[in-house]
Design an enzyme around this catalytic site. Sequence first.
Site, PDB file in Angstrom:
ATOM      1  N   CYS A 116      13.005  24.267  58.168  1.00 25.22           N
ATOM      2  CA  CYS A 116      14.017  24.477  57.068  1.00 25.22           C
ATOM      3  C   CYS A 116      14.427  23.269  56.441  1.00 25.22           C
ATOM      4  O   CYS A 116      14.810  23.406  55.195  1.00 25.22           O
ATOM      5  CB  CYS A 116      15.038  25.220  57.581  1.00 25.22           C
ATOM      6  SG  CYS A 116      14.930  26.957  58.156  1.00 25.22           S
ATOM      7  N   ARG A 121      10.047  13.430  52.477  1.00 25.02           N
ATOM      8  CA  ARG A 121       9.015  13.678  51.522  1.00 25.02           C
ATOM      9  C   ARG A 121       9.043  15.084  51.043  1.00 25.02           C
ATOM     10  O   ARG A 121       8.268  16.077  51.499  1.00 25.02           O
ATOM     11  CB  ARG A 121       7.785  13.300  52.382  1.00 25.02           C
ATOM     12  CG  ARG A 121       7.594  11.909  52.500  1.00 25.02           C
ATOM     13  CD  ARG A 121       6.532  11.613  53.372  1.00 25.02           C
ATOM     14  NE  ARG A 121       5.145  11.814  52.825  1.00 25.02           N
ATOM     15  CZ  ARG A 121       4.114  11.830  53.478  1.00 25.02           C
ATOM     16  NH1 ARG A 121       3.972  11.401  54.735  1.00 25.02           N
ATOM     17  NH2 ARG A 121       3.085  12.217  53.005  1.00 25.02           N
ATOM     18  N   LEU A 125       8.745  18.581  43.905  1.00 33.38           N
ATOM     19  CA  LEU A 125       7.998  18.218  42.823  1.00 33.38           C
ATOM     20  C   LEU A 125       6.622  19.201  42.778  1.00 33.38           C
ATOM     21  O   LEU A 125       6.139  19.838  41.835  1.00 33.38           O
ATOM     22  CB  LEU A 125       7.309  16.760  42.913  1.00 33.38           C
ATOM     23  CG  LEU A 125       8.514  15.722  42.681  1.00 33.38           C
ATOM     24  CD1 LEU A 125       7.809  14.425  43.021  1.00 33.38           C
ATOM     25  CD2 LEU A 125       9.355  15.897  41.453  1.00 33.38           C
TER      26      LEU A 125
END
Length: 176
Positions: A116, A121, A125
Amino acid sequence: MEKLIVKNSNRLNGIIKISGSKNASLPIMAATLLSTHECLIKNIPELEDIKTMINLLKNLGVKINKKGSAIKIDSSKLDNHRADYDLVRKMRASILVLGPLLARKKKAIVSLPGGCAIGTRPIDLHLFGMKKLGAKIIIKNGYVFAEAPNGLKGNKIVIPTVSVGATENIILASTL
């Protein structure tokens, strides 16, 4: 030491086998989800992340035959669009199946890498790019639910920061 002087050396010759790159192999393996034909990939390195990707692809219904450093991947009977937590948690690159699944199946359910918590990282995007291609994205219970019932549509996408993985995933999603 300022310099190294080699005197009377013998001429070097021979062959050195260079192992394939994990960072090239993983997105190439994910890309096979886009094909309805058998794909042969050579010079795949022997690494845990490669084994994890093999298991993830098999879980999606892909037939895989590995012999040495070569791997045959047949995604013609891809019958699953859900990448479960037990497989995805083992490798961040597992998110690379999101784009191909969304492109081919018009839907994908992929666990967030590491569960979750998006972590250091993030995949934001990747999701940004999928939305730019027309996907509807919902994050719920540690999973990304993505769908594009009418297919993805090409678009100009400027990713706000550098991300090799997100770029790969967006390109894969864009191919069909």
